[in-house]
Design a protein around this motif. Structure first.
Motif, short mmCIF file in Angstrom:
data_model
loop_
_atom_site.label_atom_id
_atom_site.label_comp_id
_atom_site.label_asym_id
_atom_site.label_seq_id
_atom_site.Cartn_x
_atom_site.Cartn_y
_atom_site.Cartn_z
N LEU A 467 27.46 34.09 53.07
CA LEU A 467 27.07 34.35 51.68
C LEU A 467 27.53 35.75 51.30
CD1 LEU A 467 23.36 33.04 51.79
CD2 LEU A 467 25.47 31.76 51.31
N ALA A 468 27.79 35.94 49.99
CA ALA A 468 28.27 37.24 49.52
C ALA A 468 27.50 37.64 48.26
CB ALA A 468 29.76 37.19 49.22
N ILE A 469 27.11 38.90 48.19
CA ILE A 469 26.36 39.41 47.04
C ILE A 469 26.88 40.79 46.67
CG2 ILE A 469 24.25 38.14 47.61
CD1 ILE A 469 23.13 40.78 48.78
N ASP A 470 26.51 41.26 45.48
CA ASP A 470 26.77 42.64 45.08
C ASP A 470 25.84 43.55 45.87
OD1 ASP A 470 28.11 44.18 42.49
OD2 ASP A 470 26.27 45.15 43.19
N ALA A 471 26.32 44.75 46.17
CA ALA A 471 25.54 45.68 46.99
C ALA A 471 24.35 46.29 46.24
CB ALA A 471 26.45 46.79 47.51
N HIS A 472 24.28 46.09 44.92
CA HIS A 472 23.15 46.66 44.17
C HIS A 472 21.85 45.99 44.63
CE1 HIS A 472 20.59 48.03 40.95
NE2 HIS A 472 21.59 48.69 40.39
N PRO A 473 20.87 46.77 45.03
CA PRO A 473 19.66 46.17 45.61
C PRO A 473 18.78 45.42 44.61
CG PRO A 473 19.38 48.55 45.36
CD PRO A 473 20.82 48.25 45.04
N ASP A 474 18.94 45.70 43.31
CA ASP A 474 18.02 45.13 42.33
C ASP A 474 18.60 44.00 41.50
OD1 ASP A 474 16.02 46.91 43.10
OD2 ASP A 474 16.77 48.47 41.75
N TYR A 475 19.87 43.66 41.69
CA TYR A 475 20.42 42.52 40.96
C TYR A 475 19.67 41.25 41.36
CZ TYR A 475 24.66 44.90 39.21
OH TYR A 475 25.55 45.71 38.55
N LEU A 476 19.30 40.43 40.38
CA LEU A 476 18.60 39.18 40.70
C LEU A 476 19.49 38.25 41.51
CD1 LEU A 476 16.81 38.50 37.29
CD2 LEU A 476 15.74 39.14 39.46
N SER A 477 20.78 38.25 41.22
CA SER A 477 21.70 37.41 42.00
C SER A 477 21.73 37.87 43.45
CB SER A 477 23.11 37.47 41.40
OG SER A 477 23.56 38.81 41.28
N SER A 478 21.68 39.19 43.67
CA SER A 478 21.70 39.72 45.04
C SER A 478 20.39 39.40 45.77
CB SER A 478 21.94 41.23 45.02
OG SER A 478 23.19 41.52 44.44
N LYS A 479 19.28 39.51 45.06
CA LYS A 479 18.00 39.15 45.67
C LYS A 479 17.98 37.68 46.06
CE LYS A 479 15.20 42.64 43.24
NZ LYS A 479 14.11 42.87 42.26
N HIS A 480 18.53 36.84 45.17
CA HIS A 480 18.58 35.40 45.47
C HIS A 480 19.43 35.15 46.71
CE1 HIS A 480 17.99 31.21 44.12
NE2 HIS A 480 19.21 31.00 44.60
N GLY A 481 20.56 35.85 46.82
CA GLY A 481 21.41 35.69 47.98
C GLY A 481 20.73 36.15 49.26
N ARG A 482 20.02 37.26 49.17
CA ARG A 482 19.31 37.74 50.36
C ARG A 482 18.25 36.74 50.80
NH1 ARG A 482 19.34 42.54 47.34
NH2 ARG A 482 20.93 44.01 48.09
N ASP A 483 17.53 36.18 49.84
CA ASP A 483 16.52 35.18 50.18
C ASP A 483 17.16 33.97 50.85
OD1 ASP A 483 14.57 36.81 49.12
OD2 ASP A 483 14.43 35.73 47.20
N ASP A 484 18.29 33.50 50.29
CA ASP A 484 18.97 32.34 50.87
C ASP A 484 19.49 32.64 52.27
OD1 ASP A 484 18.47 30.81 48.68
OD2 ASP A 484 20.54 30.77 47.92
N ALA A 485 20.03 33.84 52.46
CA ALA A 485 20.54 34.21 53.78
C ALA A 485 19.42 34.19 54.82
CB ALA A 485 21.19 35.58 53.72
N GLY A 486 18.24 34.70 54.41
CA GLY A 486 17.10 34.69 55.34
C GLY A 486 16.59 33.30 55.63
N SER A 487 16.43 32.48 54.59
CA SER A 487 15.85 31.14 54.78
C SER A 487 16.82 30.19 55.47
CB SER A 487 15.43 30.56 53.42
OG SER A 487 16.55 30.39 52.57
N ARG A 488 18.14 30.43 55.32
CA ARG A 488 19.12 29.51 55.91
C ARG A 488 19.80 30.11 57.13
NH1 ARG A 488 22.31 28.23 50.38
NH2 ARG A 488 23.53 26.76 51.64
N ASP A 489 19.39 31.32 57.51
CA ASP A 489 19.93 31.99 58.70
C ASP A 489 21.45 32.07 58.64
OD1 ASP A 489 19.78 33.34 61.09
OD2 ASP A 489 19.92 31.53 62.32
N LEU A 490 21.95 32.63 57.54
CA LEU A 490 23.39 32.75 57.34
C LEU A 490 23.78 34.22 57.25
CD1 LEU A 490 24.01 29.99 54.63
CD2 LEU A 490 24.78 29.95 57.02
N PRO A 491 24.98 34.57 57.70
CA PRO A 491 25.43 35.96 57.56
C PRO A 491 25.60 36.32 56.10
CG PRO A 491 27.20 34.55 58.41
CD PRO A 491 25.95 33.74 58.44
N LEU A 492 25.25 37.56 55.76
CA LEU A 492 25.29 38.02 54.38
C LEU A 492 26.24 39.22 54.27
CD1 LEU A 492 23.97 37.77 51.50
CD2 LEU A 492 22.38 39.55 52.25
#
Length: 784
Positions: A467-492
């Motif tokens: 998965l790939a996200i913007d490095a900005h910590p507060d973007y909603l898209s980035s938060k969504h990606g971080r959540d998905d990476a954690g729940s699906r155990d995928l590299p981010l």
């Protein structure tokens, strides 16, 4: 396949060939084309859709089999694109004829085609009083009509679309089943007897009479109409009626952002804007986008159509409903998104009744569900090249072929930006960008974003390994990606914003993975930098795997943080304080400015105390500062880029070129790394020009020329220092129709190759492509 069939000695006079065809080959009349070509060559066998595309099994003389693929490519349907084919020889089997089989299953690896504008054949039918589809607003065939907007899974069959609610009548069924008919397996096929129905209503209920005639009369009477189109509702009024246009702005709470226009044809467009042959061709294409055109100085449209702008955004009717409506009017209409400020356009009838109750006087509705919201695309042609500004209807989700070296990249999902969001899927050597989602800070848009993420995963059977996200910590898209990476155990992969911009430009230009680094100029509002500060005026040494910051615009405070992005005058004060220090206001004594009635001293105190004044190297905010200084957009921006557009509209390219030698200075300091481009010296020159009454168009031209020269000359020096031959131009500021040509010309004159966006926007709408290819390149690097 790319090239001839797989080579194999075939000595028999008769043989078989299995041909796998991948690309945009479903829902576009491709199987009937295969049927016709096979029959013309005297071949037997069959063809079907499945999850991978189209599979043809052909039997007959070897000589005729060898002719099949070239003949098929020549006969490729209007909406189809053959990406590649894979063939293998098999034993000959006796077959009575060539047939079309029902869709099969298999690995899902075929793109969904974009929604397509009405084709000439369907248009002729709705205009023919003797045709059974005369005046029918939902006429379509395999060459045109809704696609992405009505599908919820593949294969693209009627049962997997919103047309499943409309069983075909016998006449439509015969067309659908006849391979010789252009409606063979046209999934939205319908007629007045069996298809979707149209009606018009006001706030009291449905109105009696011809819905289109009543709608046209309402428009002529100065009323506002909500029309349910292909991918969402439009709000419509007579574009020549100043009172109606002004009322639409008031009701929609849209005080300044330009409205899109729809005209009946190119000749009508030419009454209001300059339109060359290339622009006319694009207007009439299957994508039928909104095209930004230079408005005629003497055009009779009200100022409120596009306040403060010298361009007009025109499109042509792209559905039968639009064609039928425009045929009853004698002028262009406003066709703006059917929403209230900030909300996504309505797609559902009941939602439209509620949300648009205070905006629309009448509603032109139908009962075909819009399953997926798709906005109008926006483009322009600049120096002969198409520049994508918003990629949506007509283009998405058409795939982009990945550059050499990334053909075997793992499946990646990139979540995109916060503003102008798109997301991107990598699979099977292709990048699939979503349609324009919008600004995720709006809840309804974010919910639509989540819906489309789930939809695309299903449509493309996508199972990302990274998965790939913007490095900005507060973007909603980035938060969504971080959540998905954690729940699906995928590299981010967290991708720096401006690196993603440059990577998107590289992929857009098909630059190979091993082609080496380029110099990248990324100019935009702001994005989170590697050092935790806000960047926005960057020169990078970049390839797909990484980047190095070589130079940047000097950092200037943003008084009030996010408030400075909405109120340009704050940036003016910040730049004046940076240029002149505590006595900055004395430099304005002999200059009439728009700052006099504003609380500038409060801002000066904020700057002095460093209170809520984060620093940024933002080219976008510098442009805002200059615009406000010239009184063009001072107190508030009602939409992103409003000040920049006003400053751009104040001059023209020829004047920028004429004033090149008088360009305002932005010198580069090379004494330490990264180099710094200093905007402070431009301000004494600008204020002197203001004080002596220099026209606004001259000041704007000198500023644009100075900014272009500063960044390109610095980039050229760095390119030679690092032995780079290409300079990539990206970021939202690169959509400026003055800066981009000036920079491209300067780079070319230096003997270097400029890379500019072609298929995806230079703004944040293209960011997800950059995130995806960076993550893919890093994944491949980790595997090697």
């Amino acid at each position: 396949m790319h090239g001839p069939l797989i080579r194999k000695q075939v000595t028999e006079a008769l043989a078989g060939l299995e041909l796998r065809i991948r690309g945009l080959v479903q829902g576009v009349g491709f199987r009937p084309t295969v049927w016709h070509v096979a029959r013309d060559l005297g071949l037997t066998g069959d063809v079907c859709n499945d999850g991978e595309g189209v599979l043809a099994r052909l039997y007959g003389p070897v000589a005729q089999l060898r002719k099949f693929e070239p003949a098929l490519r020549r006969a490729c349907p209007r909406l189809a694109q053959i990406e590649r084919t894979e063939g293998r020889w098999v034993d000959y089997t006796e077959r009575p004829a060539f047939s079309i089989r029902p869709s099969g299953a298999g690995i899902l690896d075929t793109p969904i085609t974009p929604d397509a504008a009405t084709c000439p054949s369907c248009l002729a039918e709705i205009r023919d009083p003797n045709d059974r589809r005369h005046g029918y607003a939902f006429t379509n065939c395999t060459h045109c009509g809704p696609r992405l907007s009505i599908v919820h899974r593949i294969p693209y069959d009627r049962t997997n679309t919103s047309m499943t609610s409309f069983p075909m009548c016998e006449a439509c069924r015969q067309e659908y089943d006849n391979p010789a008919n252009r409606r063979f397996h046209a999934q939205p096929n319908a007629c007045p007897d069996c298809g979707p129905q149209l009606w018009i209503e006001d706030h009291e209920g449905r109105l009696e009479g011809d819905p289109i005639a009543l709608a046209a009369q309402a428009i002529r009477d100065g009323r506002i109409l909500a029309l349910k189109g292909i991918g969402g509702f439009h709000l419509i009024c007579d574009a020549r009626n100043a009172k109606a246009v002004q009322e639409l702005r008031r009701r929609k709470h849209r005080p300044a952002k330009p409205f899109a226009l729809m005209a009946s044809g190119p000749d009508q467009v030419r009454q209001y804007a300059r339109l060359d042959d290339g622009e006319a061709t694009l207007l009439s294409s299957t994508a039928a986008p909104v095209i930004l055109l230079e408005g005629l100085p003497e055009n009779s449209l009200p100022e409120d159509v596009a306040p403060g702008q010298d361009t007009l955004g025109f499109m042509l009717p792209y559905s039968p409903l639009h064609h039928l409506l425009l045929a009853q009017l004698d002028g262009p209409i406003i066709a703006t998104s059917g929403n209230l400020g900030g909300l996504p356009p309505c797609t559902d009838n009941e939602n439209a009744r509620q949300q648009l109750a205070t905006v629309a006087d009448q509603f032109l509705m139908h009962d075909r569900k819009i399953l997926n919201r798709v906005d109008d695309s926006v483009v322009r042609i600049l120096e002969g090249q198409t520049q994508m500004l918003r990629r949506a209807r007509g283009y998405a989700p058409e795939p982009i072929t990945l550059p050499p070296g990334l053909e075997h990249a793992p499946e990646v999902l990139a979540y995109g930006s916060e503003l102008k969001n798109t997301f991107c899927l990598l699979k099977s050597g292709r990048a699939v960008l979503s349609q324009h989602m919008g600004d995720l800070e709006n809840l309804e848009t974010y919910e639509d974003y989540q819906h489309n993420l789930a939809l695309y995963r299903q449509l493309f059977d996508h199972h990302p390994s990274a998965l790939a996200i913007d490095a900005h910590p507060d973007y909603l898209s980035s938060k969504h990606g971080r959540d998905d990476a954690g729940s699906r155990d995928l590299p981010l992969h967290e991708i720096q914003h401006h690196h993603a911009h440059i990577a998107a430009c590289l992929a857009d230009n098909g630059r190979a993975l091993d082609a080496g680094a380029v110099i990248g100029i990324a100019l935009d509002g702001i994005g989170m930098g590697d050092d935790g500060s806000f960047w926005g005026g960057e020169i990078l040494l970049a390839d797909y795997q990484g980047c190095q910051r070589l130079a940047h615009l000097a950092q200037t405070p943003l008084p009030g943080g996010a408030q400075a992005m909405r109120e340009p005058w704050r940036n003016t004060v910040a730049h004046l304080v940076a240029a002149f220090g505590k006595r900055w206001h004395t430099r304005l004594k002999n200059t009439e400015t728009s700052l006099r009635d504003l609380p500038v001293e409060n801002i000066a105190k904020m700057l002095q105390g460093g209170l809520n004044c984060p620093s940024a190297s933002s080219a976008g905010r510098l442009i805002d500062a200059v615009a406000a200084m010239l009184g063009l957009c001072v107190q508030r921006q009602y939409f992103e880029g409003q000040a920049a557009l006003a400053l751009e509209a104040a001059t023209d390219l020829s004047l920028c070129q004429a004033e090149w030698e008088e360009a305002y200075p932005l010198p580069t300091t090379e004494s330490k790394r990264p180099w710094t481009i200093d905007p402070r010296p431009l301000w004494p020159h600008l204020l002197r020009d203001l004080a002596c009454g220099r026209p606004c168009e001259i000041i704007s031209a000198r500023f644009h020329a100075g900014l272009a020269r500063a960044f390109t000359d610095t980039a050229v020096r760095l390119a030679r220092k690092h032995r780079c031959t290409h300079i990539a131009l990206s970021g939202g500021v690169m959509q400026n129709r003055l800066l981009l040509p000036l920079m491209r010309q300067r780079i070319t004159e230096a003997g270097l190759q400029p890379l500019i966006h072609r298929q995806v926007p230079a703004n944040d709408g293209g960011l997800s492509l950059g995130q995806a290819v960076v993550a893919a390149a890093r994944s491949l690097q980790e595997e090697s």
